[in-house]
Design a protein around this motif. Structure first.
Motif, PDB file in Angstrom:
ATOM      1  N   TYR A 215       0.835  -1.206   0.000  1.00 30.36           N
ATOM      2  CA  TYR A 215       0.000   0.000   0.000  1.00 30.36           C
ATOM      3  C   TYR A 215       0.868   1.255   0.000  1.00 30.36           C
ATOM      4  O   TYR A 215       0.612   2.203  -0.748  1.00 30.36           O
ATOM      5  CB  TYR A 215      -0.926  -0.014   1.216  1.00 30.36           C
ATOM      6  CG  TYR A 215      -1.766   1.231   1.343  1.00 30.36           C
ATOM      7  CD1 TYR A 215      -2.891   1.407   0.534  1.00 30.36           C
ATOM      8  CD2 TYR A 215      -1.432   2.236   2.249  1.00 30.36           C
ATOM      9  CE1 TYR A 215      -3.666   2.546   0.639  1.00 30.36           C
ATOM     10  CE2 TYR A 215      -2.192   3.376   2.356  1.00 30.36           C
ATOM     11  CZ  TYR A 215      -3.307   3.534   1.552  1.00 30.36           C
ATOM     12  OH  TYR A 215      -4.061   4.670   1.653  1.00 30.36           O
ATOM     13  N   GLN A 216       1.902   1.263   0.840  1.00 27.38           N
ATOM     14  CA  GLN A 216       2.794   2.425   0.896  1.00 27.38           C
ATOM     15  C   GLN A 216       3.522   2.633  -0.435  1.00 27.38           C
ATOM     16  O   GLN A 216       3.689   3.758  -0.886  1.00 27.38           O
ATOM     17  CB  GLN A 216       3.819   2.256   2.020  1.00 27.38           C
ATOM     18  CG  GLN A 216       3.247   2.410   3.403  1.00 27.38           C
ATOM     19  CD  GLN A 216       2.770   3.828   3.645  1.00 27.38           C
ATOM     20  OE1 GLN A 216       3.350   4.791   3.170  1.00 27.38           O
ATOM     21  NE2 GLN A 216       1.691   3.952   4.393  1.00 27.38           N
ATOM     22  N   LEU A 217       3.956   1.547  -1.061  1.00 22.96           N
ATOM     23  CA  LEU A 217       4.663   1.675  -2.333  1.00 22.96           C
ATOM     24  C   LEU A 217       3.741   2.153  -3.447  1.00 22.96           C
ATOM     25  O   LEU A 217       4.131   2.978  -4.281  1.00 22.96           O
ATOM     26  CB  LEU A 217       5.302   0.340  -2.724  1.00 22.96           C
ATOM     27  CG  LEU A 217       6.525  -0.087  -1.929  1.00 22.96           C
ATOM     28  CD1 LEU A 217       6.955  -1.483  -2.343  1.00 22.96           C
ATOM     29  CD2 LEU A 217       7.668   0.893  -2.141  1.00 22.96           C
TER      30      LEU A 217
ATOM     31  N   THR B  63       0.804   3.814  -3.207  1.00 20.64           N
ATOM     32  CA  THR B  63       0.176   5.118  -3.026  1.00 20.64           C
ATOM     33  C   THR B  63       1.190   6.247  -3.041  1.00 20.64           C
ATOM     34  O   THR B  63       0.816   7.410  -3.101  1.00 20.64           O
ATOM     35  CB  THR B  63      -0.622   5.175  -1.711  1.00 20.64           C
ATOM     36  OG1 THR B  63       0.239   4.873  -0.619  1.00 20.64           O
ATOM     37  CG2 THR B  63      -1.790   4.212  -1.736  1.00 20.64           C
ATOM     38  N   GLY B  64       2.463   5.943  -3.008  1.00 17.08           N
ATOM     39  CA  GLY B  64       3.505   6.972  -3.073  1.00 17.08           C
ATOM     40  C   GLY B  64       3.811   7.329  -4.515  1.00 17.08           C
ATOM     41  O   GLY B  64       3.190   6.848  -5.468  1.00 17.08           O
ATOM     42  N   GLY B  65       4.782   8.190  -4.701  1.00 18.42           N
ATOM     43  CA  GLY B  65       5.158   8.640  -6.041  1.00 18.42           C
ATOM     44  C   GLY B  65       5.695   7.517  -6.899  1.00 18.42           C
ATOM     45  O   GLY B  65       5.412   7.446  -8.097  1.00 18.42           O
ATOM     46  N   LEU B  66       6.466   6.608  -6.306  1.00 16.01           N
ATOM     47  CA  LEU B  66       7.025   5.491  -7.056  1.00 16.01           C
ATOM     48  C   LEU B  66       5.914   4.585  -7.586  1.00 16.01           C
ATOM     49  O   LEU B  66       5.935   4.161  -8.741  1.00 16.01           O
ATOM     50  CB  LEU B  66       7.983   4.676  -6.182  1.00 16.01           C
ATOM     51  CG  LEU B  66       8.573   3.419  -6.810  1.00 16.01           C
ATOM     52  CD1 LEU B  66       9.471   3.784  -7.978  1.00 16.01           C
ATOM     53  CD2 LEU B  66       9.333   2.620  -5.776  1.00 16.01           C
ATOM     54  N   GLY B  67       4.929   4.315  -6.760  1.00 13.51           N
ATOM     55  CA  GLY B  67       3.823   3.464  -7.184  1.00 13.51           C
ATOM     56  C   GLY B  67       3.008   4.096  -8.286  1.00 13.51           C
ATOM     57  O   GLY B  67       2.606   3.434  -9.247  1.00 13.51           O
ATOM     58  N   ASN B  68       2.768   5.392  -8.180  1.00 16.80           N
ATOM     59  CA  ASN B  68       1.999   6.094  -9.199  1.00 16.80           C
ATOM     60  C   ASN B  68       2.744   6.074 -10.531  1.00 16.80           C
ATOM     61  O   ASN B  68       2.154   5.818 -11.587  1.00 16.80           O
ATOM     62  CB  ASN B  68       1.731   7.529  -8.747  1.00 16.80           C
ATOM     63  CG  ASN B  68       0.732   8.231  -9.626  1.00 16.80           C
ATOM     64  OD1 ASN B  68       0.041   7.596 -10.402  1.00 16.80           O
ATOM     65  ND2 ASN B  68       0.670   9.546  -9.504  1.00 16.80           N
ATOM     66  N   GLN B  69       4.036   6.307 -10.487  1.00 15.48           N
ATOM     67  CA  GLN B  69       4.853   6.292 -11.700  1.00 15.48           C
ATOM     68  C   GLN B  69       4.897   4.887 -12.302  1.00 15.48           C
ATOM     69  O   GLN B  69       4.796   4.724 -13.518  1.00 15.48           O
ATOM     70  CB  GLN B  69       6.259   6.769 -11.372  1.00 15.48           C
ATOM     71  CG  GLN B  69       7.193   6.810 -12.560  1.00 15.48           C
ATOM     72  CD  GLN B  69       8.594   7.213 -12.143  1.00 15.48           C
ATOM     73  OE1 GLN B  69       8.862   7.462 -10.965  1.00 15.48           O
ATOM     74  NE2 GLN B  69       9.505   7.266 -13.098  1.00 15.48           N
TER      75      GLN B  69
END
Length: 71
Positions: free
Chosen positions: A45-47, A49-55
């Protein structure tokens, strides 16, 4: 010497000695597995929902759309 193959002697009350119950071990294993699963879900979830996950999700969708010829 075949002492290990003989039956255990009955106790004073005429019953055989109590064996250790291992039902709690299974419960402990489930608890550890549940805690590990919850930890991995939190990390995912943290990965995501963060910028890295979105990218990462954006690039995956762009790649898939490019493969099927839409994007």
């Amino acid at each position: 010497m075949r002492a290990h193959l003989t039956k255990p002697r009955p106790s004073r009350r005429g019953r055989s000695p109590r064996r250790r119950d291992q039902r709690g071990i299974t419960t402990a294993e489930y608890a550890v597995g549940t805690a590990a699963g919850a930890g991995l879900a939190g990390l995912a979830y943290q990965l995501l929902t963060g910028g890295l996950g979105n990218q990462m999700l954006t690039s995956m969708f762009d790649h898939v759309l490019g493969l099927i010829g839409v994007g």
